[in-house]
Scaffold this motif. Structure first.
Motif, mmCIF file in Angstrom:
data_model
loop_
_atom_site.group_PDB
_atom_site.id
_atom_site.type_symbol
_atom_site.label_atom_id
_atom_site.label_comp_id
_atom_site.label_asym_id
_atom_site.label_seq_id
_atom_site.Cartn_x
_atom_site.Cartn_y
_atom_site.Cartn_z
ATOM 1 N N PRO A 181 0.832 -1.201 0.000
ATOM 2 C CA PRO A 181 0.000 0.000 0.000
ATOM 3 C C PRO A 181 0.867 1.252 0.000
ATOM 4 N N ILE A 182 0.398 2.295 -0.699
ATOM 5 C CA ILE A 182 1.132 3.567 -0.714
ATOM 6 C C ILE A 182 0.219 4.753 -0.403
ATOM 7 N N GLN B 237 -1.345 2.297 11.426
ATOM 8 C CA GLN B 237 -2.169 1.349 10.671
ATOM 9 C C GLN B 237 -1.947 1.375 9.167
ATOM 10 N N HIS B 238 -1.450 2.485 8.613
ATOM 11 C CA HIS B 238 -1.210 2.592 7.168
ATOM 12 C C HIS B 238 0.174 3.183 6.914
ATOM 13 N N ILE B 239 0.986 2.498 6.141
ATOM 14 C CA ILE B 239 2.281 3.047 5.764
ATOM 15 C C ILE B 239 2.106 4.183 4.766
ATOM 16 N N ASN B 240 3.122 5.048 4.683
ATOM 17 C CA ASN B 240 3.158 6.072 3.651
ATOM 18 C C ASN B 240 4.135 5.635 2.551
ATOM 19 N N PRO B 241 4.278 6.390 1.475
ATOM 20 C CA PRO B 241 5.160 5.941 0.378
ATOM 21 C C PRO B 241 6.605 5.737 0.804
ATOM 22 N N GLU B 242 7.113 6.596 1.681
ATOM 23 C CA GLU B 242 8.490 6.433 2.136
ATOM 24 C C GLU B 242 8.674 5.125 2.904
ATOM 25 N N GLU B 243 7.692 4.758 3.723
ATOM 26 C CA GLU B 243 7.772 3.490 4.446
ATOM 27 C C GLU B 243 7.600 2.304 3.507
ATOM 28 N N ALA B 244 6.813 2.471 2.459
ATOM 29 C CA ALA B 244 6.694 1.402 1.463
ATOM 30 C C ALA B 244 8.042 1.120 0.815
ATOM 31 N N VAL B 245 8.817 2.155 0.550
ATOM 32 C CA VAL B 245 10.158 1.957 -0.004
ATOM 33 C C VAL B 245 11.048 1.254 1.012
ATOM 34 N N GLU B 246 10.898 1.600 2.297
ATOM 35 C CA GLU B 246 11.672 0.903 3.324
ATOM 36 C C GLU B 246 11.325 -0.580 3.358
ATOM 37 N N ILE B 247 10.051 -0.921 3.170
ATOM 38 C CA ILE B 247 9.654 -2.336 3.150
ATOM 39 C C ILE B 247 10.260 -3.037 1.938
ATOM 40 N N ARG C 281 5.278 11.158 -4.035
ATOM 41 C CA ARG C 281 6.156 10.868 -2.901
ATOM 42 C C ARG C 281 6.898 9.551 -3.084
ATOM 43 N N LEU C 282 6.257 8.571 -3.725
ATOM 44 C CA LEU C 282 6.948 7.313 -4.017
ATOM 45 C C LEU C 282 8.147 7.564 -4.917
ATOM 46 N N HIS C 283 7.952 8.322 -5.984
ATOM 47 C CA HIS C 283 9.060 8.610 -6.895
ATOM 48 C C HIS C 283 10.183 9.342 -6.170
ATOM 49 N N ALA C 284 9.835 10.299 -5.320
ATOM 50 C CA ALA C 284 10.853 11.051 -4.580
ATOM 51 C C ALA C 284 11.616 10.145 -3.616
ATOM 52 N N ALA C 285 10.901 9.228 -2.945
ATOM 53 C CA ALA C 285 11.552 8.325 -1.996
ATOM 54 C C ALA C 285 12.497 7.362 -2.709
ATOM 55 N N LEU C 286 12.098 6.880 -3.869
ATOM 56 C CA LEU C 286 12.975 5.999 -4.640
ATOM 57 C C LEU C 286 14.229 6.738 -5.097
ATOM 58 N N GLN C 287 14.032 7.968 -5.535
ATOM 59 C CA GLN C 287 15.171 8.767 -5.966
ATOM 60 C C GLN C 287 16.122 9.032 -4.803
ATOM 61 N N LYS C 288 15.563 9.341 -3.634
ATOM 62 C CA LYS C 288 16.393 9.614 -2.462
ATOM 63 C C LYS C 288 17.222 8.398 -2.076
ATOM 64 N N ARG C 289 16.637 7.199 -2.195
ATOM 65 C CA ARG C 289 17.354 5.968 -1.861
ATOM 66 C C ARG C 289 18.173 5.433 -3.025
#
Length: 317
Positions: free
Chosen positions: A194-195, A207-217, A247-255
């Protein structure tokens, strides 16, 4: 958005986004739905509650024959009795679900073929196919009297040596749970995560992850590839509809992670996952999702409960 007609069977690994947490997983000739929901509202009533802003990516009458269902928990945006009844009448699929949800389903569909279990339990659902129920950090309720009376979870689906993880709804916690899943089950070929539905964080973080936590998973699991779900179909929480993907795209780029490794699918988009790498580019569907909508958070009312288990096995509808 133009709805699509899926192939009857796929020999590789293909995922089609129907909407929200409903995906069609076609895997080595097996057809599996996650949290099937074709109703217009994610609600106990037809005249109120969160309403679709996009049609299902596949019209129900065009749906390929379904062998099985992975049902994560009993919230109305995941357990939809009307859809399960329609599937039972047409295909009578097996259903794997955490304990207590089988009680709810059997109340409405006595003949349903159920595999209900605790976290860690596994079921041989077809030749060469095994499903394990995985833990999740969430909670359950369908009315004010049954909070945490049915279990919630995700799934590990292994078919012919390849592994798909479907997270259901979950918070992140410390991340230990996801690293343990990697240790116990191995590296998933695909993680469906989930994102969306994450704001405000003071209320939704448990109860719900955000996009940055989805990238961590994704990193914790060391998954070969991932698909983002639980966004862009129902307006459940405060964030704008388009924000999860940004935010997903930004988190992937950051990592410094290749963005093709984690794809956020819109309804009617398809992604194929070859054995050798990431998803092939999803089929492009015109974007008709409204941008910048805002509303009061309406998803999952009630206290957070971390990763605690329910207090009983019975559920209510």
């Amino acid at each position: 958005m133009e709805q699509i007609v899926p192939n009857d069977r796929v020999q590789g690994l293909r995922v089609t986004m129907v909407g929200h947490a409903t995906l069609l997983i076609q895997f080595a000739g097996l057809n599996v739905l996650t949290d099937p929901l074709w109703s217009d509202r994610a609600s106990p009533v037809s005249f109120a509650g969160p309403q679709r802003v996009t049609k299902p990516g596949i019209a129900f009458q065009d749906l390929t024959p379904i062998d099985g269902v992975l049902l994560s928990h009993n919230h109305y945006d995941h357990l939809d009795i009307a859809t399960l009844k329609a599937l039972q009448a047409r295909d009578a699929p097996w259903i794997v679900t955490p304990l207590g949800n089988d009680t709810i389903i059997r109340r409405h569909i006595p003949a349903a073929q159920m595999f209900a279990g605790d976290w860690g339990d596994g079921f041989d659902v077809a030749k060469g196919a095994r499903v394990h129920i995985a833990p999740a950090i969430h909670w359950s309720s369908r009315n004010g009297r049954d909070r945490r009376m049915a279990l919630w979870g995700g799934f590990m689906l292994r078919v012919e040596g390849r592994l798909v993880y479907f997270a259901g709804d979950t918070g992140y916690g410390t991340g230990t749970m996801f690293r343990r899943l990697r240790e116990e089950y191995g590296r998933p070929d695909l993680a469906i995560l989930p994102i969306g539905a994450y704001d405000p964080r003071w209320f939704m973080a448990d109860q719900h992850i955000n996009p940055e936590e989805a990238v961590e998973i994704l990193v914790d699991l060391d998954a070969v590839a991932a698909v983002g779900m639980h966004w862009g179909t129902f307006k459940l929480t405060d964030e704008p509809f388009d924000e999860p993907v940004q935010r997903l795209h930004a988190a992937l780029q950051k990592r410094r992670i290749d963005p093709s490794r984690f794809t956020a699918l819109r309804p009617a988009e398809i992604a194929d996952f070859p054995r050798s790498g990431y998803a092939e580019a999803p089929v492009s569907i015109p974007d008709d999702i409204p941008v910048g909508l805002s509303a009061q958070a309406t998803c999952c009312p009630g206290p957070q409960c971390g990763d605690r288990r329910p207090g009983g096995a019975d559920g209510a509808d």
